[in-house]
Design an enzyme around this catalytic site. Structure first.
Site, PDB file in Angstrom:
ATOM      1  CB  THR A 180      -0.906   0.002   1.241  1.00 54.28           C
ATOM      2  OG1 THR A 180      -0.081  -0.130   2.418  1.00 54.28           O
ATOM      3  CG2 THR A 180      -1.903  -1.140   1.198  1.00 54.28           C
ATOM      4  CD  GLU A 181       4.891  -0.449   0.483  1.00 55.99           C
ATOM      5  OE1 GLU A 181       5.602  -1.248   1.109  1.00 55.99           O
ATOM      6  OE2 GLU A 181       3.970  -0.816  -0.292  1.00 55.99           O
ATOM      7  CB  VAL A 182       1.608   3.987  -4.480  1.00 60.19           C
ATOM      8  CG1 VAL A 182       2.853   3.367  -5.101  1.00 60.19           C
ATOM      9  CG2 VAL A 182       0.424   3.041  -4.560  1.00 60.19           C
TER      10      VAL A 182
ATOM     11  CB  ILE B 275       1.067   6.652   2.825  1.00 63.90           C
ATOM     12  CG1 ILE B 275       2.226   5.654   2.712  1.00 63.90           C
ATOM     13  CG2 ILE B 275      -0.150   5.982   3.410  1.00 63.90           C
ATOM     14  CD1 ILE B 275       2.785   5.211   4.047  1.00 63.90           C
TER      15      ILE B 275
ATOM     16  CG  PHE C 269       7.141   4.939   1.427  1.00 63.77           C
ATOM     17  CD1 PHE C 269       8.268   5.749   1.402  1.00 63.77           C
ATOM     18  CD2 PHE C 269       7.267   3.643   1.912  1.00 63.77           C
ATOM     19  CE1 PHE C 269       9.490   5.287   1.837  1.00 63.77           C
ATOM     20  CE2 PHE C 269       8.487   3.169   2.350  1.00 63.77           C
ATOM     21  CZ  PHE C 269       9.598   3.992   2.314  1.00 63.77           C
TER      22      PHE C 269
END
Length: 259
Positions: free
Chosen positions: A135-137, A139, A141
């Site tokens: 799920t980084e993208v 937030i 990241f």
């Protein structure tokens, strides 16, 4: 060596490393990453360990980075963040390249860095209820480190779908995509993983597992002819190993060999 954020135990040649921050959904921070590296190093060096199982206490396998940890990273300099990133990089690399087989026992959600841990394990089994993804993208990241391993594991197309959308997928889809090995009902998981680990311990040569894992991890980096030559050299070297001599002798004499 004492651990505060994880549990480490050995039984029947299987080391079990259990993330033990259930109140934080086993989220990663600097201390937990350091303890994981220490735990895997201990298992790698232990003569009484042949297989390692990675699991988590509580409802989640691992929810990714701890919120307080993320807040601290925003205050870091570039060099501090690079040093910190390299710690997680080393953990992923060490699990991926470890001489012993690592099994992920996923009995809850595995998100972001937590899903990264699943990605670098050799075998992984998840309960149907587990959701997984990077799920980084979402937030701002990036799933930088795991991308190196995920593309190798499931191919560029499927990796693009998971890494760019940032959406969570079911265990069933993760299995179809090759991210995990299989989906196992929650009530059967403990026994199932124990049987897999016992089979690896008793039915396969430790040297053969080590060399095969190394071959899998390096062959994609080589042109096909170089890969074949490397494989031929490993093949020849293995034939002279004591495990191979014992195994062939037992096969020819129709004897059951317990490794």
């Amino acid at each position: 060596m004492e651990f505060n954020l994880l549990q480490y135990e050995v039984a029947s040649r299987v080391a079990t490393v259990t993330l033990n921050r259930p109140d934080k959904r086993n989220a990663l921070n600097g201390q937990l990453v350091a303890e994981l590296r220490q735990a895997f190093a201990r298992a790698a060096a232990a003569d009484d360990v042949k297989v390692i199982v990675l699991k988590g206490n509580g409802e989640a396998f691992c929810a990714g980075a701890d919120l307080e940890y993320l807040q601290q990273l925003q205050q870091n300099t570039y060099d501090e963040n690079l040093t910190d990133s390299r710690e997680l990089m080393q953990l992923f690399r060490e699990i991926y390249q470890l001489d012993k087989v690592v099994i992920a026992q996923v009995e809850g959600h595995a998100v972001a860095g937590g899903c990264g841990l699943v990605t670098v394990c050799d075998l992984s089994y998840a309960v149907p209820e587990a959701m997984m993804g990077y799920t980084e993208v979402k937030i701002g990241f990036i799933p930088a480190l795991v991308a190196v391993f995920l593309v190798r594991k499931i191919g560029e197309g499927r990796a693009r779908e998971l890494l760019l959308t940032g959406r969570l997928v079911t265990a069933e889809k993760a299995a179809r995509d090759g991210l995990i090995t299989a989906v196992v009902p929650a009530g059967e998981m403990k026994e199932y993983v124990a049987k897999v680990a016992a089979s690896l311990c008793n039915d396969a040569s430790g040297n053969s597992l080590k060399v095969t894992k190394k071959l899998i991890g390096t062959v994609l980096d080589l042109p096909i002819q170089d890969g074949l030559e490397h494989a031929a050299e490993l093949n020849a070297a293995t034939r002279g190993h004591e495990d191979c001599k014992r195994g062939i002798a037992a096969f020819l004499h129709k004897e059951k060999l317990v490794w």
